[in-house]
Enzyme design. Structure first.
Site, PDB file in Angstrom:
ATOM      1  N   LYS A  67       4.033  -6.939  15.873  1.00  0.00           N
ATOM      2  CA  LYS A  67       5.407  -7.092  16.338  1.00  0.00           C
ATOM      3  C   LYS A  67       5.612  -8.495  16.912  1.00  0.00           C
ATOM      4  O   LYS A  67       5.571  -9.452  16.179  1.00  0.00           O
ATOM      5  CB  LYS A  67       5.714  -5.989  17.368  1.00  0.00           C
ATOM      6  CG  LYS A  67       5.289  -4.589  16.910  1.00  0.00           C
ATOM      7  CD  LYS A  67       6.058  -4.097  15.701  1.00  0.00           C
ATOM      8  CE  LYS A  67       5.504  -2.806  15.112  1.00  0.00           C
ATOM      9  NZ  LYS A  67       5.323  -1.702  16.037  1.00  0.00           N
TER      10      LYS A  67
ATOM     11  N   TYR B  15       5.202   5.577  21.356  1.00  0.00           N
ATOM     12  CA  TYR B  15       5.357   5.198  19.946  1.00  0.00           C
ATOM     13  C   TYR B  15       4.976   6.397  19.051  1.00  0.00           C
ATOM     14  O   TYR B  15       4.025   7.123  19.366  1.00  0.00           O
ATOM     15  CB  TYR B  15       4.460   3.995  19.660  1.00  0.00           C
ATOM     16  CG  TYR B  15       4.471   3.573  18.218  1.00  0.00           C
ATOM     17  CD1 TYR B  15       5.582   2.934  17.675  1.00  0.00           C
ATOM     18  CD2 TYR B  15       3.385   3.833  17.389  1.00  0.00           C
ATOM     19  CE1 TYR B  15       5.596   2.555  16.342  1.00  0.00           C
ATOM     20  CE2 TYR B  15       3.399   3.449  16.061  1.00  0.00           C
ATOM     21  CZ  TYR B  15       4.512   2.819  15.543  1.00  0.00           C
ATOM     22  OH  TYR B  15       4.530   2.454  14.228  1.00  0.00           O
TER      23      TYR B  15
ATOM     24  N   ARG C   9     -17.484  -7.785  10.280  1.00  0.00           N
ATOM     25  CA  ARG C   9     -16.943  -6.531  10.843  1.00  0.00           C
ATOM     26  C   ARG C   9     -17.115  -6.550  12.362  1.00  0.00           C
ATOM     27  O   ARG C   9     -16.308  -5.991  13.101  1.00  0.00           O
ATOM     28  CB  ARG C   9     -17.620  -5.299  10.237  1.00  0.00           C
ATOM     29  CG  ARG C   9     -17.247  -4.007  10.957  1.00  0.00           C
ATOM     30  CD  ARG C   9     -17.399  -2.729  10.143  1.00  0.00           C
ATOM     31  NE  ARG C   9     -18.618  -2.654   9.373  1.00  0.00           N
ATOM     32  CZ  ARG C   9     -19.845  -2.452   9.888  1.00  0.00           C
ATOM     33  NH1 ARG C   9     -20.005  -2.285  11.193  1.00  0.00           N
ATOM     34  NH2 ARG C   9     -20.897  -2.420   9.114  1.00  0.00           N
TER      35      ARG C   9
ATOM     36  N   ASP D  19       0.607   0.229  26.803  1.00  0.00           N
ATOM     37  CA  ASP D  19       1.050  -0.411  25.564  1.00  0.00           C
ATOM     38  C   ASP D  19       2.159  -1.399  25.943  1.00  0.00           C
ATOM     39  O   ASP D  19       3.237  -1.005  26.366  1.00  0.00           O
ATOM     40  CB  ASP D  19       1.568   0.661  24.594  1.00  0.00           C
ATOM     41  CG  ASP D  19       2.002   0.074  23.246  1.00  0.00           C
ATOM     42  OD1 ASP D  19       2.354  -1.120  23.198  1.00  0.00           O
ATOM     43  OD2 ASP D  19       2.000   0.822  22.254  1.00  0.00           O
TER      44      ASP D  19
HETATM   45  C1  LIG Z   1       4.454  -0.676  16.030  1.00  0.00           C
HETATM   46  C2  LIG Z   1       3.935  -0.161  17.308  1.00  0.00           C
HETATM   47  C3  LIG Z   1       2.639   0.381  17.375  1.00  0.00           C
HETATM   48  C4  LIG Z   1       1.742   0.499  16.170  1.00  0.00           C
HETATM   49  O1  LIG Z   1       1.400  -0.726  15.643  1.00  0.00           O
HETATM   50  P1  LIG Z   1       0.968  -0.955  14.100  1.00  0.00           P
HETATM   51  O2  LIG Z   1       0.606  -2.385  14.081  1.00  0.00           O
HETATM   52  O3  LIG Z   1       2.160  -0.599  13.266  1.00  0.00           O
HETATM   53  O4  LIG Z   1      -0.160  -0.036  13.828  1.00  0.00           O
HETATM   54  C5  LIG Z   1       2.198   0.820  18.609  1.00  0.00           C
HETATM   55  N1  LIG Z   1       2.969   0.758  19.713  1.00  0.00           N
HETATM   56  C6  LIG Z   1       4.219   0.268  19.666  1.00  0.00           C
HETATM   57  C7  LIG Z   1       5.026   0.231  20.911  1.00  0.00           C
HETATM   58  C8  LIG Z   1       4.741  -0.207  18.472  1.00  0.00           C
HETATM   59  O5  LIG Z   1       5.997  -0.690  18.439  1.00  0.00           O
END
Ligand SMILES: *Cc1c(COP(=O)(O)O)cnc(C)c1O
Length: 396
Positions: free
Chosen positions: A212, A115, A62, A187
């Site tokens: 992604k 997001y 963890r 982000d």
């Molecule tokens: C998909 C996404 C998230 C969240 O990610 P998860 O892996 O689905 O929790 C956050 N920010 C952006 C820009 C995203 O496209």
């Protein structure tokens, strides 16, 4: 290859070799998947030294794990950061980072177009803990600066944004935040470390949904945060206790994907540009949103702060939602599915996906037409994608 030797290497090289160059178990050239929850010691003194951080090693997965550590190291190298820590999902990276640095009475400034999950953290969860959140019109830099001046602990940014690919001037906003003593979190999921480097523009932390582009195959979820060690240590501490850790198996899948990051993203940049240019000329299309197009409101800033415009674009078809359905239902070479960053093209209407819970009025305020379709282009040969779009549009 040690960190020193990775410095100055190009992104494509870092994606392959970053964190991954020591000879592993019995000479394996690929990263071993260490599914061990716990790590044993020959003597209590060594165990103690690792436990108090005096010696390198692992105690319990963890907290840290050898496979997960390679993933963190690779992203750290790609983002040119001092340190990185990972999470089970992108949302865990985002929420854990916010909870690490914010306490009762603090004020956060961000934008309307973050997001979907992030915006729910801002609107539903942070206020519950007495944290004030001010969300600004995404493209209104003056409004963001004015809100910063009212007092701010943390500025949270995302660029390009979903789904109309609005662009924020990172350098300008980071400077404004630092002037009022706020830290800046960016982000970088949509842009990837191939197209944009927020830390080089002064950001304090950069984070990703590794689900992604980093992973790149829509088969593994993860998140990661990079920045100065002093900040990452605090985020790590929050995560090791609150428990949203990345699993070794998943870390391996992300590592496998990330090695082709540059190849994929360069191809997706190119594919998205060609598709955007084609759609902009198409008689059945109303408007195309892609920062690579001169017609896009963020084109100038994007040209300055990004080295590529990314693989996501959106466009509205002429007519109403009936036309959207005809087009999407006739596509053959795209998954009608949420998410982005995969090798295969993913497409869907924000009215059904990211903004399904918003009212028509709220979508209008965000500049999202009812006939908008978001497309995350894959690495296919774009001629086939364009031909498929043309045949589906001809059914309208
Ligand atoms: C998909 C996404 C998230 C969240 O990610 P998860 O892996 O689905 O929790 C956050 N920010 C952006 C820009 C995203 O496209």
């Amino acid at each position: 290859m040690k960190d020193k030797e990775m410095q100055g290497k190009k992104q494509g090289t870092k994606a392959v070799w970053g964190g991954q160059s020591d000879l592993f178990y019995q000479g394996a050239t690929q990263v071993p998947v260490v599914n061990s929850v716990t790590f044993g010691y020959d003597n209590v003194d060594d165990w103690f030294d690792v436990a108090i951080g005096k010696k390198e090693g692992h105690i319990y997965s963890r907290n840290t794990n050898p496979t997960v550590a390679v993933f963190e190291e690779k992203v750290r190298v790609l983002e040119n950061a001092e340190a990185a820590t990972s999470f089970s999902t992108g949302m865990a990276a985002i929420s854990n980072t916010l909870y690490t640095f914010l306490s009762k009475g603090d004020r956060v400034v961000s934008i309307n177009d973050t997001y979907g999950g992030t915006s729910i953290v801002f609107l539903e969860f942070l206020p519950k803990y007495g944290i004030e959140v001010s969300l600004c019109d995404t493209e209104d830099h003056d409004e963001i600066e004015a809100e910063l001046k009212k007092g701010c602990k943390l500025l949270y940014l995302e660029t390009p944004t979903n789904p109309t690919m609005k662009i924020l001037d990172l350098k300008r906003l980071i400077q404004a935040a630092h002037q009022v003593g706020a830290m800046v979190v960016v982000d970088n999921t949509f842009a990837t470390p191939i197209n944009q480097s927020p830390l080089a523009l002064g950001a304090d932390l950069v984070l990703h949904s590794a689900t992604k582009y980093l992973g790149g195959h829509s088969d593994a979820m993860g998140g990661v945060v990079c920045g100065r060690k002093e900040l990452i240590d605090q985020v790590f501490h929050y995560r090791e206790i609150n428990g949203a850790s990345l699993h070794a198996n998943t870390a391996y899948m992300l590592l496998r994907g990330i090695q082709t990051l540059e190849l994929r993203v360069l191809r997706q940049n190119e594919n998205a540009m060609k598709l955007a240019e084609h759609l902009e000329k198409h008689p059945k299309i109303e408007q195309v949103f892609y920062p690579g197009l001169e017609s896009h409101s963020g084109h100038k800033i994007a040209s300055e702060q990004m080295t590529g415009f990314g693989g996501v674009l959106s466009f509205s078809v002429k007519g109403d939602f009936k036309e959207v359905k005809v087009f999407l239902n006739h596509l053959e070479l795209a998954h009608l599915a949420a998410s982005l960053g995969s090798v295969s093209t993913l497409i869907g209407p924000p009215k059904v996906t990211s903004h399904v819970e918003a009212t028509e009025e709220e979508r209008k305020q965000l500049g999202i037409p009812e006939t908008l379709i978001r497309c995350a282009v894959g690495i296919e040969n774009i001629e086939d994608i364009i031909a498929d779009f043309d045949q589906a549009l001809s059914k309208i």
